[in-house]
Design an enzyme around this catalytic site. Structure first.
Site, PDB file in Angstrom:
ATOM      1  N   ARG A 100       0.806  -1.291  -0.151  1.00  0.00           N
ATOM      2  CA  ARG A 100      -0.045  -0.036  -0.002  1.00  0.00           C
ATOM      3  C   ARG A 100       0.977   1.189   0.000  1.00  0.00           C
ATOM      4  O   ARG A 100       0.431   2.199  -0.765  1.00  0.00           O
ATOM      5  CB  ARG A 100      -0.953   0.047   1.152  1.00  0.00           C
ATOM      6  CG  ARG A 100      -2.246   0.728   1.070  1.00  0.00           C
ATOM      7  CD  ARG A 100      -1.861   2.327   1.571  1.00  0.00           C
ATOM      8  NE  ARG A 100      -1.382   2.071   2.923  1.00  0.00           N
ATOM      9  CZ  ARG A 100      -0.558   2.939   3.482  1.00  0.00           C
ATOM     10  NH1 ARG A 100       0.005   3.980   2.765  1.00  0.00           N
ATOM     11  NH2 ARG A 100      -0.095   2.896   4.647  1.00  0.00           N
ATOM     12  N   PHE A 139       8.987  10.793  -2.796  1.00  0.00           N
ATOM     13  CA  PHE A 139       8.452  12.098  -2.344  1.00  0.00           C
ATOM     14  C   PHE A 139       9.319  12.397  -0.996  1.00  0.00           C
ATOM     15  O   PHE A 139       9.525  11.787   0.089  1.00  0.00           O
ATOM     16  CB  PHE A 139       7.154  11.940  -1.627  1.00  0.00           C
ATOM     17  CG  PHE A 139       6.467  13.203  -1.515  1.00  0.00           C
ATOM     18  CD1 PHE A 139       5.843  14.397  -2.177  1.00  0.00           C
ATOM     19  CD2 PHE A 139       6.445  13.617   0.122  1.00  0.00           C
ATOM     20  CE1 PHE A 139       5.115  15.200  -1.810  1.00  0.00           C
ATOM     21  CE2 PHE A 139       5.806  14.809   0.751  1.00  0.00           C
ATOM     22  CZ  PHE A 139       5.179  15.658  -0.187  1.00  0.00           C
ATOM     23  N   ILE A 173      12.282   7.524   3.092  1.00  0.00           N
ATOM     24  CA  ILE A 173      11.785   7.795   1.858  1.00  0.00           C
ATOM     25  C   ILE A 173      11.296   6.483   0.934  1.00  0.00           C
ATOM     26  O   ILE A 173      12.427   5.797   0.541  1.00  0.00           O
ATOM     27  CB  ILE A 173      12.642   8.623   0.945  1.00  0.00           C
ATOM     28  CG1 ILE A 173      13.042   9.843   1.706  1.00  0.00           C
ATOM     29  CG2 ILE A 173      12.020   8.873  -0.495  1.00  0.00           C
ATOM     30  CD1 ILE A 173      12.245  10.736   2.366  1.00  0.00           C
ATOM     31  N   ARG A 253      -2.757  10.766   3.524  1.00  0.00           N
ATOM     32  CA  ARG A 253      -3.543  10.333   4.973  1.00  0.00           C
ATOM     33  C   ARG A 253      -4.549   9.780   4.664  1.00  0.00           C
ATOM     34  O   ARG A 253      -5.121   8.705   5.508  1.00  0.00           O
ATOM     35  CB  ARG A 253      -3.308  11.466   5.829  1.00  0.00           C
ATOM     36  CG  ARG A 253      -1.935  11.971   6.329  1.00  0.00           C
ATOM     37  CD  ARG A 253      -2.115  13.273   7.033  1.00  0.00           C
ATOM     38  NE  ARG A 253      -0.597  13.736   7.405  1.00  0.00           N
ATOM     39  CZ  ARG A 253      -0.594  15.103   7.733  1.00  0.00           C
ATOM     40  NH1 ARG A 253      -1.451  15.826   7.529  1.00  0.00           N
ATOM     41  NH2 ARG A 253       0.723  15.330   8.177  1.00  0.00           N
ATOM     42  N   GLU A 373       3.571  10.157   8.223  1.00  0.00           N
ATOM     43  CA  GLU A 373       2.397  11.261   7.717  1.00  0.00           C
ATOM     44  C   GLU A 373       1.756  11.717   8.926  1.00  0.00           C
ATOM     45  O   GLU A 373       0.565  12.123   8.728  1.00  0.00           O
ATOM     46  CB  GLU A 373       1.673  10.514   6.480  1.00  0.00           C
ATOM     47  CG  GLU A 373       2.345  10.122   5.353  1.00  0.00           C
ATOM     48  CD  GLU A 373       1.517   9.236   4.129  1.00  0.00           C
ATOM     49  OE1 GLU A 373       0.644   9.684   4.265  1.00  0.00           O
ATOM     50  OE2 GLU A 373       2.143   8.742   3.554  1.00  0.00           O
TER      51      GLU A 373
END
Length: 394
Positions: A100, A139, A173, A253, A373
């Site tokens: 995921r 990212f 990352i 999120r 996050e």
């Protein structure tokens, strides 16, 4: 059929499937079938070895079923609804959080940043290949010494004639070592800016992080920028300041709200199946009151969490979802998912620590999901500020 004769379905006790359209069900079933075929038979070995072999092939397959950047429109993206994207996240994380995360970082962070804030040239250059899984993105926001306070980042970019020169480090990352493009956020004289950095640019490197006890079936890297020279058109033109990366994080999120329930569901179903077959004192342990109490409590929190995810998904589709509501979902669902995993482990007893069952793998993965996050504390403060109107961050 009268309500009293409607069958009770243990895997869907609230009848939440009735909220789904045929298109929603098709998306869910496609992703579930892919994960069952391509992840579940192998993921325990990947986790034990601390690797994700064939990640590029997996990315292409995920692109083939429309799972990459699936809620974005144009540029080869599927244009799926927020609910459909959430269902995909749930099914992927029911297999493993690392899978995921691969999809979430690709679509909700790297692709979303370019789609939302990039130039048309940047979109044309990167998004079609990323949607197809031919190009992997990452990212870069978190740094070795800067996590919850991204405004304090040390990575910086300075103008040098018509170019930008980028220096700094990013940490933890996902996809970094296999990415073709890194969306990197940096301090500039104009404020925080985002850059689409081709990873073959001289001065850029992405060493993989090893010795993890969580997200082991996932590529996690450090990004190192040492005088990385970029042309002027590498900067994302349509955003300056923290609202850029924070907008991307809100999108990612939201996927976690759903995904965490996938890990919880897999652990609950493992415990439920085990309780019906494992015998102690002459009968299955599912026939004892204390075990039934655990199963009931797990089912309660699991399906409340899924119902919350549905609600937030409908708000996102309607354009009314607020960041504070995403914090509500992420804080609740990840915290409850961990508790479900821990309770499931007690039902399985000693077998709960074995990789023959998914429970401990999901539990350790969720320890990372709890933190990344936005930590528990950050989401509590987001909600605290929204509830009181008072800022407690400083």
């Amino acid at each position: 059929m009268s309500a009293s004769k409607t069958p009770f379905v243990p895997t869907d006790p609230l009848g939440l499937d009735e909220l789904l359209s045929p298109e929603d069900l098709a998306v869910r079933d496609t992703v579930r079938a892919w994960a069952a075929d391509r992840v579940l038979p192998y993921v325990a070995d990947w986790y034990e070895k601390g690797e994700l072999p064939g990640i590029r092939e997996l990315a292409r397959e995920l692109g083939g079923i429309g799972a990459l950047g699936m809620s974005l429109t144009g540029y080869g993206c599927a244009g799926a609804s927020a609910v459909q994207y959430g269902l995909a996240c749930l099914e992927l994380e029911a297999a493993d959080s690392g899978i995921r995360s691969l999809v979430s970082v690709q679509g909700s962070l790297a692709m979303y940043a370019i789609w939302k804030y990039g130039s048309e040239e940047q979109k044309q250059r990167w998004l079609p290949g990323m949607a197809a899984g031919e190009l992997i993105g990452c990212f870069g926001l978190t740094e070795p010494d800067v996590g919850s306070d991204p405004a304090a980042m040390r990575t910086h970019a300075k103008r040098d004639g018509g170019d930008w020169v980028l220096n700094g480090r990013k940490m933890w990352i996902t996809n970094g070592s296999v990415a073709a493009v890194a969306v990197v956020w940096a301090q500039t004289d104009e404020g925080i800016r985002g850059f689409a950095v081709p990873t073959d640019t001289p001065g850029f490197s992405a060493p993989e992080i090893k010795h993890k006890w969580s997200l082991r079936a996932s590529v996690t890297s450090e990004l190192v920028m040492d005088d990385v020279r970029l042309p002027a058109d590498a900067v994302l033109p349509d955003v300056i300041g923290l609202r850029g990366p924070l907008g991307c994080l809100s999108h990612a999120r939201y996927g976690i709200v759903w995904g965490s329930m996938g890990a919880a569901r897999a652990s609950f179903e493992s415990a439920l199946g085990y309780a019906k077959t494992r015998e102690q004192f002459g009968k299955p342990i599912g026939g004892f009151q204390l075990t039934q109490a655990k199963l009931a409590d797990m089912a309660l929190e699991l399906h409340k969490g899924i119902l919350l995810a549905h609600h937030l998904g409908h708000r996102m589709d309607a354009g009314t979802l607020r960041p504070e509501q995403i914090s509500f979902g992420k804080l609740n669902n990840v915290r409850e998912a961990i508790e479900i995993c821990r309770t499931a482990r007690t039902v399985l007893g000693a077998n709960g620590i074995s990789l023959e069952y998914p429970v401990m793998r999901h539990a350790t993965n969720l320890e990372s999901v709890l933190t990344y996050e936005g930590t528990v504390e950050m989401h509590q403060l987001v909600l605290g500020k929204a509830l009181t109107g008072l800022d407690a961050f400083r």
